[in-house]
Design a protein around this motif. Structure first.
Motif, short mmCIF file in Angstrom:
data_model
loop_
_atom_site.label_atom_id
_atom_site.label_comp_id
_atom_site.label_asym_id
_atom_site.label_seq_id
_atom_site.Cartn_x
_atom_site.Cartn_y
_atom_site.Cartn_z
N VAL A 103 -3.17 16.96 4.56
CA VAL A 103 -4.47 17.21 3.92
C VAL A 103 -4.22 17.20 2.42
N SER A 104 -4.91 16.31 1.71
CA SER A 104 -4.59 16.09 0.30
C SER A 104 -5.59 15.13 -0.31
N LEU A 105 -5.43 14.89 -1.60
CA LEU A 105 -6.18 13.87 -2.33
C LEU A 105 -5.17 12.78 -2.68
N GLU A 106 -5.36 11.60 -2.17
CA GLU A 106 -4.39 10.53 -2.42
C GLU A 106 -4.84 9.63 -3.56
N GLY A 154 -8.65 14.61 5.10
CA GLY A 154 -9.00 16.02 5.22
C GLY A 154 -9.64 16.61 3.99
N THR A 155 -10.11 15.76 3.07
CA THR A 155 -10.70 16.26 1.83
C THR A 155 -11.94 15.44 1.47
N ILE A 156 -12.75 15.99 0.58
CA ILE A 156 -13.93 15.32 0.05
C ILE A 156 -14.06 15.66 -1.43
N ALA A 157 -14.84 14.86 -2.15
CA ALA A 157 -15.04 15.09 -3.58
C ALA A 157 -16.35 14.44 -4.01
N ASN A 158 -16.78 14.78 -5.21
CA ASN A 158 -18.00 14.20 -5.78
C ASN A 158 -17.65 13.06 -6.73
N ILE A 159 -18.39 11.98 -6.62
CA ILE A 159 -18.30 10.85 -7.55
C ILE A 159 -19.64 10.75 -8.27
N LYS A 174 -15.17 18.52 -8.07
CA LYS A 174 -15.40 19.41 -6.92
C LYS A 174 -14.60 19.01 -5.69
N ALA A 175 -13.30 18.86 -5.87
CA ALA A 175 -12.42 18.54 -4.74
C ALA A 175 -12.40 19.71 -3.76
N ARG A 176 -12.50 19.40 -2.46
CA ARG A 176 -12.52 20.47 -1.47
C ARG A 176 -12.07 19.95 -0.12
N ILE A 177 -11.72 20.87 0.74
CA ILE A 177 -11.31 20.53 2.10
C ILE A 177 -12.56 20.13 2.89
N GLY A 178 -12.45 19.11 3.71
CA GLY A 178 -13.59 18.69 4.50
C GLY A 178 -13.49 17.25 4.94
N GLY A 179 -14.60 16.70 5.39
CA GLY A 179 -14.61 15.33 5.85
C GLY A 179 -14.32 15.22 7.33
N ASN A 218 0.85 -1.18 0.00
CA ASN A 218 0.00 0.00 0.00
C ASN A 218 0.89 1.23 0.00
N SER A 219 0.64 2.14 -0.94
CA SER A 219 1.36 3.41 -0.98
C SER A 219 0.49 4.38 -1.78
N GLY A 220 1.08 5.48 -2.24
CA GLY A 220 0.29 6.41 -3.03
C GLY A 220 1.03 7.69 -3.33
N VAL A 221 0.37 8.53 -4.11
CA VAL A 221 0.86 9.88 -4.38
C VAL A 221 -0.23 10.85 -3.97
N MET A 222 0.16 11.87 -3.21
CA MET A 222 -0.77 12.86 -2.73
C MET A 222 -0.83 14.02 -3.74
N LEU A 223 -2.06 14.40 -4.11
CA LEU A 223 -2.29 15.50 -5.04
C LEU A 223 -2.89 16.68 -4.27
N HIS A 224 -2.57 17.89 -4.70
CA HIS A 224 -3.09 19.10 -4.03
C HIS A 224 -2.81 19.05 -2.53
N SER A 225 -1.63 18.57 -2.16
CA SER A 225 -1.26 18.41 -0.76
C SER A 225 -0.83 19.73 -0.13
N GLN A 226 -1.00 19.82 1.19
CA GLN A 226 -0.37 20.91 1.92
C GLN A 226 1.14 20.70 1.82
N SER A 227 1.92 21.72 2.10
CA SER A 227 3.38 21.64 1.97
C SER A 227 4.00 20.86 3.12
N ALA A 228 5.21 20.39 2.89
CA ALA A 228 5.94 19.68 3.95
C ALA A 228 6.13 20.58 5.16
N ALA A 229 6.44 21.85 4.92
CA ALA A 229 6.72 22.78 6.02
C ALA A 229 5.50 23.07 6.87
N SER A 230 4.30 22.89 6.32
CA SER A 230 3.08 23.23 7.05
C SER A 230 2.56 22.09 7.92
N LEU A 231 3.16 20.90 7.82
CA LEU A 231 2.72 19.78 8.64
C LEU A 231 3.18 19.93 10.08
#
Length: 306
Positions: free
Chosen positions: A138-141, A162-167, A216-221, A117-130
């Protein structure tokens, strides 16, 4: 004269139709940005839970033999040391291509759900902000799963810390949403791609097949401050308050980050094609990047913003 005039307009009409139906120009190889140089980790930041930014604990992430590798040779146990390696620049409209392969057995101390199990995070917060102990950004994996030798196990799924989207036009609150991909067993290389148009529409592609599409990717969940999920359990109170204030905010851009989740994995041929010209026909890169797949998403985006 009438015949000549008719012939003229017929030729003109055929010419216009031919132009409209002409194959869009594909991007050149030189238009792609090589995010990983194959030699070192220049341009990337490492953040591992429990450690400071760029404290690459036990050389978890390394460049070797032309690959970006996630290895645990110096570990005895994993014990929650979730890590990510972040490209230095955020993006909004782009195509990301890469290849990955899982290797061997899972490191002891890893969670059972993290085998292959692994992945790539899209639209992620920066490393410095963690936060120092934050396990996931917070991202879309775009999640990668390898076959376990029994039953189906799709890859290219969507997980949403930390994100939600429409399917299919409706909000889907599931933390992980399964794609339609086939199962990939063993230590084989798998080709992946993400086509990202800000918060509008995102495609997950595996071996040239579009396996998942969401909008409609957005912060939430269920991030901290609501149900205190595992992923966000190590937020500080200040960070939690920050994300609560941004609840339901469109997620238009962010960083790209590859994961370390207790199972060794290699990445190679990591490259990105900027698509910022998608919304601006006058942009210098518009024609070069106006492929069939991009045309569909651009038309979607234009219609959404009217």
């Amino acid at each position: 004269m009438k015949l000549l005039r008719k012939a003229f307009f017929l030729v003109l009409s055929l010419s216009i139709l031919g132009t409209l139906h002409a194959q869009p120009k594909a991007p050149k190889a030189t238009d792609w940005i090589q995010l990983f140089n194959g030699k070192n980790l220049t341009g990337w930041d490492v953040k591992i839970a429990g450690y400071a930014v760029n404290d690459n604990y036990k050389n978890t992430f390394l460049a070797e033999d032309g690959m970006m590798r996630v290895k645990y040779d110096g570990y005895d146990r994993f014990d929650g040391r979730y890590g990510h390696i972040y490209y230095k620049q955020p993006y909004s409209y782009y195509r990301l291509r890469f290849e990955y392969r899982f290797l061997g057995e899972q490191l002891p101390g890893g969670d059972s759900w993290n085998v292959r199990n692994s992945g790539v995070m899209l639209h992620s917060q920066s490393a410095a902000s963690l936060g120092k102990d934050q396990t996931f950004p917070v991202s879309l994996e775009m999640q990668f799963l390898g076959g376990l030798g029994s039953g189906e196990r799709a890859t290219g799924n969507l997980c949403s810390p930390g994100t939600i989207a429409n399917i299919n036009g409706k909000l889907d609150m599931a933390h992980c949403i399964t794609s339609t991909s086939k199962t990939y067993e063993g230590d084989q290389w798998v080709k992946g791609e993400a086509i990202v148009y800000a918060d509008s529409i995102i495609y997950h592609i595996v071996e040239s097949d579009t396996v998942l599409t969401y909008t409609k990717a957005r912060i939430g969940g269920d991030f901290v401050g609501k149900n205190n999920t595992f992923e966000m359990a190590h937020f500080t109170k200040e960070d939690a308050a920050h994300w609560r204030k941004l609840d339901n905010t469109p997620l238009k851009e962010g960083y790209i980050a590859f994961q370390s989740e207790s199972h060794a994995i290699d990445f190679r041929n990591i490259e990105l094609l900027p698509l910022k010209g998608c919304m601006d026909p006058k942009a210098s890169n518009f024609k070069a990047f106006y492929e069939i797949s991009d045309k569909v998403a651009c038309e979607y985006e234009k219609g959404r913003r009217k």
